[in-house]
Design an enzyme around this catalytic site. Structure first.
Site, PDB file in Angstrom:
ATOM      1  N   LYS A   1       0.859  -1.199   0.000  1.00  0.00           N
ATOM      2  CA  LYS A   1       0.000   0.000   0.000  1.00  0.00           C
ATOM      3  C   LYS A   1       0.885   1.236   0.000  1.00  0.00           C
ATOM      4  O   LYS A   1       1.893   1.277   0.723  1.00  0.00           O
ATOM      5  CB  LYS A   1      -0.897  -0.039   1.244  1.00  0.00           C
ATOM      6  CG  LYS A   1      -2.012   1.001   1.278  1.00  0.00           C
ATOM      7  CD  LYS A   1      -2.880   0.831   2.535  1.00  0.00           C
ATOM      8  CE  LYS A   1      -4.027   1.824   2.611  1.00  0.00           C
ATOM      9  NZ  LYS A   1      -4.851   1.645   3.829  1.00  0.00           N
TER      10      LYS A   1
ATOM     11  N   SER B   1      -9.807   1.693   2.995  1.00  0.00           N
ATOM     12  CA  SER B   1      -8.924   2.475   2.159  1.00  0.00           C
ATOM     13  C   SER B   1      -7.920   1.626   1.370  1.00  0.00           C
ATOM     14  O   SER B   1      -7.362   2.101   0.391  1.00  0.00           O
ATOM     15  CB  SER B   1      -8.160   3.476   3.019  1.00  0.00           C
ATOM     16  OG  SER B   1      -7.307   2.811   3.926  1.00  0.00           O
TER      17      SER B   1
ATOM     18  N   SER C   1     -10.041  -0.740   7.170  1.00  0.00           N
ATOM     19  CA  SER C   1      -9.438  -0.510   5.855  1.00  0.00           C
ATOM     20  C   SER C   1      -8.728  -1.702   5.231  1.00  0.00           C
ATOM     21  O   SER C   1      -8.351  -1.633   4.064  1.00  0.00           O
ATOM     22  CB  SER C   1      -8.461   0.668   5.922  1.00  0.00           C
ATOM     23  OG  SER C   1      -9.164   1.877   5.898  1.00  0.00           O
TER      24      SER C   1
END
Lengths: 95, 490, 492
Positions: free
Chosen positions: C79, C154, C178
């Site tokens: 990420k 997210s 997330s």
């Protein structure tokens, strides 16, 4: 209670600049969110200790040894504006 | 119109703790390195970097808090103090807000010249925090930028906040002197104001006695004072200014917002400083990246037990055990523990505190100052000096030549006996003294006549002659002996 | 079966046995990215050459018989809020578009020492704020099962790339759901470890007391593998726990005896989509068939979870994001025209932040700044910290009775792109079942447990006691041994 004036004040504190349109939207949206959040006031929490951490640790230290720092070029590598030695920012007032 | 008033002073002192590395990272705290060469992702607030507390910094602050008679809470934590400033790269300073690591202490101050009564100045709190960086306005090339150096960012500071307990600039000065002395005695800071290791902000106002009762003037915070002398002068100036301002405007506390004024050392005035853009709202909250610190009673007791003798205790001990005046004790203690130890060794070696004090203050300290040396670098051991003082006390060495011997010992690294021998100093025995005096009187009938005529001072003319004939004679002995002989003549 | 459809565990043993090289494995995934990521948008950056160079290095070390790390030769997607030294780390924000960290996050170092290969940086909601990856300033990631829908967030890119077989393993972060929610939306497995299980050093902070890095993968077994590589204490993170790291990979396949599950009653109340509810109920029946006993559990304060979370997280965020002011790194405005009554520095700050931060980030900064400001601190922030404790106490009480809590991850399956973007509060309410895990600091696992009629994946959430990941993973693996939901792949 969360009026436009408050939102403007908060925006200055947060160093944001909101357009008139953004201000209107923000005032409306924050108002709704804060309205929702206000449900917490119905809970009696008088004898409850606040919980700031998710893990109950204490006394975590490092030893006092100096180690090499970043070289200056690396340290300043992400600066939006710099000279050979320093970060540069618009004039600091009140000095 | 004269008016009675009382001056109210509180001081906030920021002390840089004597650590190798910064408070939350491992960058060096060394002073004077080229800009931005002592930073890392942690102290520059690089995204993702996290702080970890320096154990030594906490230990030093704990030691200070104990020395300042503070209460040490069992639990202390870290908070973020949020404001935007380019020398603060994270947008917040890691500090301590509602649960500082110590509070409710005191520091006793006194004046050796008795200009104020000995008193305890309350310590409101002492808390740890990280220092900010340095912003410099670049006037060169007419650029409107400020330049930022983050070397200092994250350096450990202990903020020591006093109660508004001081009643004059002199007391404020005494507090600062005593605090600095204490901090250097316990080795928590070098307190070097030039390098920013000790910084002082002062809060001052006046309580006036008026016909309508007591009135307080607005509290002013004075900054930018780069020496203790500057603090004293800035406060004295502020007292006069506030009194005059009150007489002119009648402005009292609460009528205006708290003002910050900067001391202009060359103009010797305080000047109003521009206030921040909006009223401060620091939005403190507990720093989630750092965990709390707990302290046990045993830990505090251990620190207390390991604490060295503090300056105040040391002064009273010198007065009591060495029979010197509080003033002299103050001078010696102010020089630091090493000088005190030197003095004590001399005093014990010669058995006379008063003389040891005289010698240390007059000869040793003067010499150190002239040569810009510390006591460790001094070329004469305490034992040697004690022997010298002892010889003088025993009459083996006349006071008039003691200075000469001191210089010789220092220059040549010899002990007192060897030095006296080298200088040809030996005790003149009584018969030699009698012979010399008889000879002098016989050769100087006019001096004899003058003395007999009542001018005792005339004898002075013989001293020089005597010294020429025998440099070892004591002027006092010559004077006494000659006068006695003249008296016998009549 | 093509390489990209194999599990990380299988690929690892094939590489170990020499039947396939890391270069072949990485090439297969890179080709998959080339073929499909234009459509999915999971990655923000992929550096094919450096990936292959590292793969070749692992291969040559392997053939030389050198000792290799736990994940040797396996590609891992990361990420884009985990700092990679010398490689941009943008947090999907215009603010950090040009930001290149000077150091590696601890987890990146750990991947490195495990000889894993970072295959690319994945898209996300800006600064991890959001549940749809619609808040990315750098592009919209699409759900591989239905590209008109969001992948969740997210960690949307992190979940989508695993679902679309563009990476076998992926690192995300979870502040209020997330990892788990996008895992659920994309039909993959995702774990939010206990707070303090994985070092946060080098994770660009959103809300420091809630953020936790965790793995996403195609199965619980692979999830355990990645957790094994990244878990453990770190002297650079004071909040990272010293607890020993169990041998997750060694035990994950061992079934648990006498499993006790608690059904969180509040998670089956109004608001839960009935199709999602049916899938979750069926999953619980699977556990019953495996011998688990199931009881109802109440988390009485869980209904306050969203309110509590949306005070604490934005408050911390308002501090964490104050550093993005155009002074030391990141975006600075080019507009230097003066503003009446404002110093040039303040003007620079306000313009830089306003121009480079997106609406959701601004909204949360505003909310947090408001909650911490004078006069509101006690009423909002301190109050929320107290309720947080009550929520934790609910969990403690529940875990006295049961081993794990089961329920849905999200009230609905993936929603359409743009469907909720004008209604922040509704978006927030989608986090109802996941935020309390972070507030309490416990562990949470999302495993695929079925599909809606329209073919969208549904996730089952299992929550466990702090630092009980070892058993949590075993419980998840038991389910995956009895079902095949996690083996389904979308046709991209």
């Amino acid at each position: 209670m969360l009026d436009r004036e408050t939102v403007e004040k908060v925006a200055l504190l947060a160093r944001l600049k909101l357009s008139d349109e953004e201000l209107a939207t923000m005032t409306d949206q924050l108002g709704k969110i804060v309205g929702y959040i206000d449900q917490l006031s119905e809970l009696d929490t008088d004898n409850v200790e606040p919980m700031a951490h998710a893990v109950e640790l204490s006394n975590v230290f490092k030893s006092d040894e100096a180690r090499p720092s970043l070289d200056r070029e690396a340290a300043l590598s992400n600066a939006p504006k710099k000279d050979d030695e320093c970060y540069r920012v618009p004039a600091v007032l009140g000095e | 119109m004269s008016i009675e008033f009382e001056t109210i002073i509180g001081l906030e002192v920021h002390v840089q703790l004597a650590t190798e590395s910064k408070l939350f990272c491992r960058c060096s705290t060394k002073f004077g390195s080229p800009p931005n060469t002592q930073t890392c992702p942690v102290c520059t607030g690089s995204p993702g970097a996290l702080p970890v507390m320096n154990r030594h910094a906490f230990d030093l602050s704990l030691k200070t808090a104990v020395a300042l008679n503070c209460e040490i809470p069992k639990f202390t934590k870290w908070d973020r103090k949020q404001y935007y400033y380019p020398d603060l790269p994270k947008g917040y300073q890691i500090s301590q807000f509602d649960l500082p690591m110590s509070q409710h202490g005191y520091l006793e101050i006194s004046d050796s010249k008795d200009r104020f009564e000995t008193k305890k100045v309350g310590i409101t709190r002492a808390h740890l925090e990280e220092d900010a960086g340095k912003s410099m306005h670049d006037e060169a090339a007419g650029k409107a930028d400020s330049r930022i150096d983050l070397n200092r960012t994250g350096t450990p500071l202990l903020e020591i906040v006093s109660e508004p307990d001081m009643r004059s600039p002199l007391e404020a000065r005494a507090y600062l002197d005593e605090l600095k002395l204490l901090l250097t005695y316990i080795n928590v800071s070098d307190c070097n104001m030039q390098e920013g290791s000790l910084r002082v902000d002062a809060n001052v106002n006046l309580h006036l006695q008026t016909d309508d009762g007591k009135v307080a003037t607005p509290i002013v915070e004075v900054k930018n004072m780069n020496s203790f002398r500057a603090v004293e002068r800035a406060l004295a100036y502020e007292v006069d200014r506030q009194l005059a301002h009150w007489k002119k405007t009648g402005e009292k506390i609460g009528d205006v917002p708290k003002q910050t004024r900067g001391w202009d050392d060359s103009a010797e005035v305080t000047k109003a400083q521009r206030s921040k853009e909006e009223s401060s709202d620091y939005r403190y909250f507990p720093d989630p990246d750092l965990v709390p610190i707990t302290t046990t009673d045993e830990q505090v007791a251990k620190v207390r037990d390991s604490l060295c003798e503090l300056p105040a205790a040391l002064r009273s001990r010198l007065v009591k055990e060495q029979s010197i005046t509080p003033y002299d004790a103050g001078v010696i203690v102010n020089q630091g523990r090493a000088v005190v130890d030197y003095f004590l060794e001399v005093a014990e070696g010669c058995g006379d505190g008063k003389q040891a004090s005289n010698w240390v203050q007059r000869d040793v300290l003067k010499n150190l100052k002239e040569n810009e040396q510390t006591i460790d670098q001094f070329g004469m051991s305490a034992t040697s000096l004690a022997a010298l003082v002892k010889s003088v006390k025993a009459g083996d060495l006349d006071n008039s030549r003691a200075g000469e011997v001191f210089e010789y010992m220092l220059a040549n690294g010899k002990d007192v006996v060897a030095s006296m021998a080298a200088l040809g100093i030996e005790k003149v025995d009584d018969s030699a003294l009698d012979d010399l005096c008889r000879e002098l009187l016989a050769a100087n009938p006019k001096v004899v006549a003058d003395v007999q005529g009542g001018n005792q001072k005339a004898i002075g003319a013989l001293i020089g002659q005597a010294k020429k004939k025998n440099p070892n004679v004591s002027p006092n002995d010559i004077r006494g002996k000659c006068l006695a002989m003249i008296a016998e003549m009549s | 079966m093509s390489l990209v459809h194999k599990s990380a565990t299988a690929l690892l043993s094939e590489m170990q046995s020499g039947s396939v090289s890391s270069t072949e494995v990485c090439t297969a995934f890179l080709d998959q990215i080339d073929a499909h990521d234009e459509k999915i948008g999971a990655f923000l950056r992929v550096d094919r050459e450096s990936v292959l160079a590292k793969a070749a290095d692992v291969d040559s070390r392997r053939s030389a018989g050198g000792a290799l790390g736990l994940l040797a030769g396996l590609p891992v997607a990361v990420k884009d809020l985990l700092c990679t030294k010398g490689q941009p780390t943008t947090c999907a924000s215009k603010m950090l578009e040009e930001f290149v960290p000077t150091y590696d996050a601890t987890v990146i170092e750990k991947l490195d020492s495990a000889d894993a290969i970072v295959i690319g940086k994945t898209n996300m909601d800006e600064f991890a704020m959001g549940g749809s990856t619609e808040n990315s300033a750098l592009g919209q990631t699409k759900n591989p099962w239905d590209t008109s829908r969001v992948p969740g967030g997210s960690s949307g890119g992190a979940a989508a790339c695993v679902a679309a077989k563009m990476a076998p393993l992926s690192l995300g972060s979870d502040t209020g759901g997330s990892i788990r929610q996008p895992a659920s939306f994309c039909g993959v497995t995702g774990l939010k470890p206990t707070y303090g299980r994985v070092s946060r050093y080098g994770l660009v902070a959103f809300a420091s007391s809630l953020d936790q890095i965790g793995p996403l993968a195609s199965s619980v077994e692979d999830t355990a593998l990645l957790l094994q590589a990244i878990a453990g204490s770190d002297e650079r993170d004071a909040t990272c726990a010293p607890n020993e790291v169990p041998e997750y990979t060694a035990t994950v396949a061992k079934p648990l005896e006498g499993l006790k599950l608690g059904i969180v009653k509040e998670h089956f109340a109004e608001g839960l989509d009935s199709e999602v509810g049916d899938c979750v109920t069926a999953a619980i029946d699977v556990y019953k068939a495996l011998g688990a006993s199931v009881v109802d559990i109440e988390l009485p304060h869980s209904k306050y979870g969203i309110a509590t979370y949306y005070i604490i997280a934005p408050s911390e965020a308002s501090g964490n994001l104050a550093r993005y002011d155009g002074a030391h790194y990141g975006y600075r405005t080019s507009d230097t025209s003066p503003v009446e009554g404002e110093g040039p520095l303040v003007t620079m700050y306000r313009r830089s932040r306003s121009e480079a931060l997106g609406p959701e980030v601004k909204r949360r900064i505003m909310l947090g700044t408001y909650a911490l400001s004078a006069g509101y601190y006690d009423a909002y922030y301190v109050k929320a910290l107290k309720v947080r404790r009550l929520i934790r106490q609910d969990y403690d009480a529940a875990f006295e009775k049961v081993d794990f809590l089961v329920g849905p991850v999200s009230p609905t399956a993936a929603f359409g792109i743009g469907e909720l973007s004008d209604d922040p509060l509704s978006m927030y309410l989608g986090d109802l079942y996941t935020v309390t895990t972070n507030l309490a600091g416990v562990a949470g696992l999302s495993v695929p447990c079925g599909f809606t009629k329209s073919g969208l994946p549904v996730g089952l959430q299992l929550q466990a006691r702090p630092f009980d990941e070892e058993r949590l993973l075993r419980a998840g693996h038991m389910y995956q041994s009895a079902t095949d939901w996690h083996t389904k792949t979308p046709t991209v």
